[in-house]
Design an enzyme around this catalytic site. Structure first.
Site, mmCIF file in Angstrom:
data_model
loop_
_atom_site.group_PDB
_atom_site.id
_atom_site.type_symbol
_atom_site.label_atom_id
_atom_site.label_comp_id
_atom_site.label_asym_id
_atom_site.label_seq_id
_atom_site.Cartn_x
_atom_site.Cartn_y
_atom_site.Cartn_z
ATOM 1 N N HIS A 110 38.600 27.174 30.712
ATOM 2 C CA HIS A 110 38.320 28.457 30.852
ATOM 3 C C HIS A 110 36.409 28.653 30.205
ATOM 4 O O HIS A 110 36.551 28.673 28.785
ATOM 5 C CB HIS A 110 39.450 29.397 30.028
ATOM 6 C CG HIS A 110 38.827 31.085 29.881
ATOM 7 N ND1 HIS A 110 38.168 31.395 28.597
ATOM 8 C CD2 HIS A 110 38.883 32.131 30.505
ATOM 9 C CE1 HIS A 110 37.828 32.365 28.471
ATOM 10 N NE2 HIS A 110 38.402 32.819 30.188
ATOM 11 N N ARG A 114 30.186 37.524 30.327
ATOM 12 C CA ARG A 114 29.933 39.324 31.275
ATOM 13 C C ARG A 114 28.607 39.553 30.102
ATOM 14 O O ARG A 114 28.034 39.236 29.247
ATOM 15 C CB ARG A 114 31.257 39.390 30.898
ATOM 16 C CG ARG A 114 31.901 39.532 29.773
ATOM 17 C CD ARG A 114 33.249 40.206 30.110
ATOM 18 N NE ARG A 114 33.487 39.865 27.896
ATOM 19 C CZ ARG A 114 34.150 39.068 27.317
ATOM 20 N NH1 ARG A 114 33.639 37.681 28.162
ATOM 21 N NH2 ARG A 114 34.485 39.404 25.943
#
Length: 302
Positions: A110, A114
């Site tokens: 993963h 952001r």
């Protein structure tokens, strides 16, 4: 220097380019399938592009999404610990990926980078960066985990000698299934609310994390993708994928934020594995390769 809100286009350019580069590399690793793109918009504001590679030669499912979304009011998951943000409009940009390989000897992984900004008339915007990457093996190899953490350490070096230890610890604590008393995998990096040192420094760190991901993951895939396996290994992989589902649906902040803010469920839930199984009371055979995984599901200095 201009306010961070004036740099949203620069962040978007970097993130869409990052998505493109990762897709190209994963297609080369897979050697069979290509990503299919799904463009979408959101009624309240913004949209994104979700890309999925399915039933490949190496990846059973690889999902990577870019989004730039906005809203007039923050959802509870974002403002409950930051009451000063209540009532502000917001914009969030990011790239998030989860890759579920077919071969049980290739780890699931993963990565997320952001940027978030909350604005209100007459006051300075509040902004921060967040993200990281982590690794979830089923049959771990020490050399793979050391390589993974070695790249993580390099990525953190621009922030100083203490950054890696801080963000590794944050990752170990965040990706922890309290109801199972185990980590989701062997960790990596996790950071949030990053503002220290100003916008340019924080943006550069985001780029370091994004660009460092493939350097960390691709060599592991190359080493393990041709490892022979059988039904036993496959069944164990499917069982352990259940832990991934548990974490994402119970604890993951991004999933909660996306769903509570009216996000696109199909893109938010692309992180879930395409196949998974549950078995009541499963216990691996003592001394087996499956039992050995438990030794890695606690924080360790790599």
């Amino acid at each position: 220097m201009a306010e961070p809100s004036d740099h949203l286009s620069a962040i978007e350019t970097y993130l869409t380019g990052l998505q493109d580069r990762i897709c190209q590399s994963v297609e080369a690793l897979d050697g069979k399938e290509r990503f299919k793109e799904d463009l979408w918009t959101r009624a309240e504001g913004g949209g994104g592009r979700t890309r999925i590679l399915a039933n490949g030669g190496v990846f059973e499912q690889a999902g990577i999404g870019f989004s730039r979304v906005s809203g007039s009011t923050l959802p509870p998951s974002a403002s409950q610990h930051r009451p000063e943000l209540a009532g502000r409009s917001w914009t969030a940009l990011g790239v998030s990926l989860v890759f579920h390989p077919l071969n049980p000897y290739v780890p699931t992984t993963h990565m997320n980078v952001r940027f978030f900004e909350a604005s209100a008339e007459g006051v300075q915007p509040v902004w921060w960066f967040g993200g990281g990457f982590d690794l979830t093996p089923y049959y771990p190899f020490d050399e793979d985990v050391r390589h993974w953490h070695g790249i993580a350490r390099e990525v953190c070096q621009p922030l100083g000698d203490l950054a890696y230890a801080r963000y590794k610890k944050w990752c170990d604590e965040y990706f922890f299934l309290r109801h199972r008393n185990e980590t989701r995998g062997v960790g990596g990096l996790f950071y949030d609310d990053l503002q220290e040192g100003g916008f340019e420094r924080c943006f550069a760190f985001m780029q370091g994390v994004g660009d460092g991901f493939l350097r960390a993951y691709a060599p592991i895939v190359e080493r393990r993708k041709a490892t022979p396996y059988g039904e036993r290994e496959r069944e164990f992989q499917l069982y352990r994928r259940g832990r991934y589902v548990e974490f994402n649906l119970v604890y993951d902040r991004g999933t909660l934020f996306g769903l509570q803010s009216g996000g696109r469920a199909e893109s938010i839930l692309m992180s879930l594995p395409p196949r998974v199984r549950y078995e009541y009371g499963y216990q691996p055979e003592a001394g087996s390769a499956e039992a050995r995984l438990g030794e890695y599901l606690r924080p360790r200095d790599w």
